[in-house]
Design an enzyme around this catalytic site. Sequence first.
Site, PDB file in Angstrom:
ATOM      1  N   GLU A  22       0.965  -1.167   0.003  1.00  0.00           N
ATOM      2  CA  GLU A  22       0.052   0.073  -0.183  1.00  0.00           C
ATOM      3  C   GLU A  22       0.866   1.275  -0.153  1.00  0.00           C
ATOM      4  OE1 GLU A  22      -4.087  -0.802   2.035  1.00  0.00           O
ATOM      5  OE2 GLU A  22      -2.283  -1.192   3.430  1.00  0.00           O
ATOM      6  N   TYR A  54      -9.381  29.347   1.457  1.00  0.00           N
ATOM      7  CA  TYR A  54      -9.600  28.041   1.218  1.00  0.00           C
ATOM      8  C   TYR A  54      -8.568  27.268   0.466  1.00  0.00           C
ATOM      9  CZ  TYR A  54     -14.378  29.837   2.336  1.00  0.00           C
ATOM     10  OH  TYR A  54     -15.663  30.295   2.884  1.00  0.00           O
ATOM     11  N   GLU A  74      -5.226   7.072  11.151  1.00  0.00           N
ATOM     12  CA  GLU A  74      -5.190   7.698  12.346  1.00  0.00           C
ATOM     13  C   GLU A  74      -4.018   8.937  12.312  1.00  0.00           C
ATOM     14  OE1 GLU A  74      -7.259   3.708  13.459  1.00  0.00           O
ATOM     15  OE2 GLU A  74      -5.690   4.464  12.229  1.00  0.00           O
ATOM     16  N   LYS A  99     -10.756   6.020   3.017  1.00  0.00           N
ATOM     17  CA  LYS A  99      -9.805   5.247   2.080  1.00  0.00           C
ATOM     18  C   LYS A  99     -10.638   4.271   1.419  1.00  0.00           C
ATOM     19  CE  LYS A  99      -6.019   1.991   2.011  1.00  0.00           C
ATOM     20  NZ  LYS A  99      -4.866   1.536   3.083  1.00  0.00           N
TER      21      LYS A  99
END
Length: 126
Positions: A22, A54, A74, A99
Amino acid sequence: MTDRIILANMRFQGRHGYYDHELIEPQPFEVDVELVLNLQPAGVDDDLDQSIDYGKVYEAVRQIVESTSFRLLEALAEAIAHELLADFDVTETEVRVRKPKVQLSGPLDYAGVAIQRQRPPGDRRG
């Protein structure tokens, strides 16, 4: 305070995940951020200098997602929250990371985390 700037469903390609494969091939990540600050001065004066740009928030999030790697969602969310609190004059932020192409043992739309972090009392940016 209930005033918030919201950037919803920002999409980036990143290398984050528990498994080594990954971290090699980029995959999609979706990020929402909410920034808590007093928007009344900006609203009354119609003045960007009294709010948050922004585009700068988007670029800060993009930089973290696309240029770093974390094993856990996390940790990615914590890095984003930390950067937003450090770089922008906000009292609190909420960060949601999704994800969508996570591979688990069955179908799902996404795996994700949501965190909320506050600036310590008396701590002002700059």
